[in-house]
Design a protein around this motif. Structure first.
Motif, PDB file in Angstrom:
ATOM      1  N   SER A 146      22.119  18.533  32.743  1.00  0.00           N
ATOM      2  CA  SER A 146      21.274  17.350  32.857  1.00  0.00           C
ATOM      3  C   SER A 146      20.563  17.411  34.200  1.00  0.00           C
ATOM      4  O   SER A 146      21.070  18.020  35.152  1.00  0.00           O
ATOM      5  N   GLU A 147      19.398  16.802  34.282  1.00  0.00           N
ATOM      6  CA  GLU A 147      18.611  16.868  35.514  1.00  0.00           C
ATOM      7  C   GLU A 147      19.410  16.402  36.727  1.00  0.00           C
ATOM      8  O   GLU A 147      19.265  16.943  37.831  1.00  0.00           O
ATOM      9  N   LYS A 148      20.274  15.429  36.540  1.00  0.00           N
ATOM     10  CA  LYS A 148      21.042  14.893  37.668  1.00  0.00           C
ATOM     11  C   LYS A 148      22.030  15.906  38.237  1.00  0.00           C
ATOM     12  O   LYS A 148      22.544  15.713  39.340  1.00  0.00           O
ATOM     13  N   PHE A 149      22.274  17.004  37.511  1.00  0.00           N
ATOM     14  CA  PHE A 149      23.204  18.017  37.988  1.00  0.00           C
ATOM     15  C   PHE A 149      22.513  19.287  38.495  1.00  0.00           C
ATOM     16  O   PHE A 149      23.180  20.261  38.829  1.00  0.00           O
ATOM     17  N   HIS A 150      21.193  19.285  38.545  1.00  0.00           N
ATOM     18  CA  HIS A 150      20.476  20.486  38.977  1.00  0.00           C
ATOM     19  C   HIS A 150      20.884  20.901  40.393  1.00  0.00           C
ATOM     20  O   HIS A 150      21.049  22.090  40.679  1.00  0.00           O
TER      21      HIS A 150
ATOM     22  N   THR B 211      18.089  21.368  29.602  1.00  0.00           N
ATOM     23  CA  THR B 211      18.283  20.166  30.385  1.00  0.00           C
ATOM     24  C   THR B 211      17.451  19.016  29.800  1.00  0.00           C
ATOM     25  O   THR B 211      16.910  19.131  28.696  1.00  0.00           O
TER      26      THR B 211
ATOM     27  N   THR C  90      18.822  11.307  28.354  1.00  0.00           N
ATOM     28  CA  THR C  90      19.749  11.600  29.446  1.00  0.00           C
ATOM     29  C   THR C  90      21.172  11.105  29.217  1.00  0.00           C
ATOM     30  O   THR C  90      22.051  11.387  30.004  1.00  0.00           O
TER      31      THR C  90
ATOM     32  N   ASP D  75      11.691  20.433  36.165  1.00  0.00           N
ATOM     33  CA  ASP D  75      12.060  20.828  37.520  1.00  0.00           C
ATOM     34  C   ASP D  75      11.293  22.115  37.820  1.00  0.00           C
ATOM     35  O   ASP D  75      11.734  23.210  37.456  1.00  0.00           O
TER      36      ASP D  75
ATOM     37  N   THR E 212      23.642  19.790  42.120  1.00  0.00           N
ATOM     38  CA  THR E 212      25.081  19.752  42.409  1.00  0.00           C
ATOM     39  C   THR E 212      25.887  20.755  41.587  1.00  0.00           C
ATOM     40  O   THR E 212      27.007  21.108  41.960  1.00  0.00           O
TER      41      THR E 212
END
Length: 264
Positions: free
Chosen positions: A16-20, A43, A65, A47, A22
């Protein structure tokens, strides 16, 4: 039978974009570089920088998401559809918290006949039951967090229930998550048994119990903030502290591939 190479394997990562920044960042700096041509990232957002680093292999699925059946199933169905479009012999799929050793993945996959119906992975539970279209089924599934591999002939047989839209329909009717749905389709509807492998690992198991001297044998190793591999094996390779290396992927990579630039 013709020899299988890494180019015959389609490797997909669901994220998911929020994990790109991390999770995916650790993959891109370590094992992705050993399988750039074969690995695609699925994803839910654009990005530009990551897509550049991934050689154009970032796929925005536009699936949403959330973690509901429809969003996750749409993503995995897109992985499946993309694999079929490549014509490759194997689909090996992993999550964004997996370190994958492409060299070892190929060694393990070459032990199977890709022209047969092959579904290989690791169980998280022995058996599950579900009701689907008026019948009760017993099924098994390869735990998604550890990864799994599916041969092309088997994948083609899954088409009535898989794919971007069909997989979501299957999930909703059978009331199950995406990795469960893959196993349900294969083991219950197609009646193909899962081949169990001890070389796929997720953070659902105690990662500290894996002997570091066997890391070179493993196909995948997961991580979470509270469950990480133990690198205390007396290795002469470079070991980073946890602040530098929260996933332990960099230290593991140096153990397996010590000639990597950041390991010197």
């Amino acid at each position: 039978m013709e020899d299988v190479t890494l180019d015959d394997i389609f490797i997909s990562i669901k994220t998911s974009e929020k994990f790109h920044q991390t999770r995916i960042v650790h993959i891109m700096k370590t094992w992705f570089n050993l399988a750039k041509k074969q690995t695609y990232i699925f994803t839910d957002g654009d990005d530009v920088q990551l897509n550049h680093t991934a050689n154009g292999h970032l796929v925005n699925t536009h699936c949403g998401t959330g973690r509901g059946y429809s969003n996750l199933g749409c993503k995995m169905g897109t992985e499946y559809d993309t694999f079929l479009s490549t014509g490759k012999k194997w689909w090996c799929r992993f999550d964004d918290d997996n370190y994958v050793n492409p060299t070892r993945l190929l060694e393990v996959i070459k032990g199977f006949n890709w022209t047969s119906d092959i579904y290989v992975g690791r169980l998280s539970v022995d058996y599950l039951h579900t009701d689907y279209q008026g019948k009760t089924y017993c099924y098994q599934f390869a735990q998604g967090g550890a990864g799994c591999c599916i041969s092309r002939p088997l994948a083609l047989k899954m088409k009535p229930w898989c794919g971007r839209e069909a997989l979501v329909n299957t999930q909703n009717q059978a009331a199950m998550s995406d990795d469960c749905a893959l196993g349900f389709i294969i083991t219950a509807l197609l009646k193909v048994d899962i081949i169990l492998s001890d070389f796929f690992h997720s953070d659902y198991e105690n990662l500290t119990s894996i002997n570091p001297n066997t890391f070179y044998k493993q196909v995948s190793l997961g991580w979470s903030n509270t469950n990480k591999i133990d690198l205390n094996n007396g290795s002469q390779s470079k070991v980073f502290n946890e602040e530098q290396d929260p996933s332990r992927f960099y230290s593991l990579h140096c153990m397996l591939y010590p000639s990597t630039d950041f390991c010197k």
